[in-house]
Design an enzyme around this catalytic site. Structure first.
Site, PDB file in Angstrom:
ATOM      1  N   GLN A  36      13.665  41.045  19.312  1.00  0.00           N
ATOM      2  CA  GLN A  36      12.952  42.304  19.520  1.00  0.00           C
ATOM      3  C   GLN A  36      12.491  42.445  20.964  1.00  0.00           C
ATOM      4  OE1 GLN A  36       9.806  42.584  16.589  1.00  0.00           O
ATOM      5  NE2 GLN A  36      11.187  42.095  14.914  1.00  0.00           N
ATOM      6  N   CYS A  37      13.371  42.124  21.883  1.00  0.00           N
ATOM      7  CA  CYS A  37      13.069  42.095  23.312  1.00  0.00           C
ATOM      8  C   CYS A  37      13.915  43.146  24.028  1.00  0.00           C
ATOM      9  CB  CYS A  37      13.393  40.686  23.836  1.00  0.00           C
ATOM     10  SG  CYS A  37      13.226  40.453  25.615  1.00  0.00           S
ATOM     11  N   GLY A  38      13.436  43.610  25.157  1.00  0.00           N
ATOM     12  CA  GLY A  38      14.233  44.535  25.954  1.00  0.00           C
ATOM     13  C   GLY A  38      15.550  43.924  26.413  1.00  0.00           C
TER      14      GLY A  38
END
Length: 160
Positions: A36-38
């Site tokens: 759930q990271c950029g």
């Protein structure tokens, strides 16, 4: 201090322990990952590198980590499902670990000492920090999270 990454073992995402000595003679790209990271779309680039170079000896090793913004909150099954469904990840994925602090996995303690970051800092700054390791198990290069996987291809080619 250990002298090669081949001296370490890690728990696989699906269970069981993987001795890194099994990768002796391979070029490794070791990455702390998060779902759930950029930078999560880098999974696609990592998989592309793995598919492109695995026959020549590259193995990408993914180590999920929840230490940065709680961006890897899932359990092993959720992480595996996410990686497969969204990015077709086929490279080895390991159980979630810590990369900084007192509970940092011994492999990451070693990697950080072998290849410090900017200004000599050993700390991992964010998800998708990458370490390139040669066939002998020596750390060759550390890459920042923003470094796109495809931009590492030339460095990989030199080691293959």
């Amino acid at each position: 201090m250990s002298t090669s990454i081949h001296e370490f073992s890690a728990e696989l995402l699906g269970g069981g322990t993987q001795p890194l000595a099994d990768y002796a003679g391979k070029v490794l790209l070791i990455v702390n990952t998060a779902s759930q990271c950029g930078f999560t779309p880098q999974y696609a680039g990592l998989e592309a590198l793995y598919e492109r170079y695995r026959e020549r000896g590259l193995v990408v090793l993914g180590f999920p980590c929840n230490q940065f913004g709680a961006q890897e909150p899932g359990d092993a099954g959720e992480i595996a499902s996410f990686c497969q469904k969204n990015y077709g990840v086929s490279f080895p994925m390991f159980a979630r670990i810590e990369v900084n602090g007192d509970n940092a996995h011994p492999l990451y303690q070693y990697l950080k000492k072998a290849a410090p970051g900017l200004l000599g800092s050993e700390a991992i700054k964010w998800n998708f920090t990458k370490f390139l390791v040669d066939r002998a198990g020596d750390v060759v290069q550390r890459y920042a999270p923003a470094t796109a996987p495809d931009s590492i291809a030339d460095d990989i080619e030199k080691l293959l």
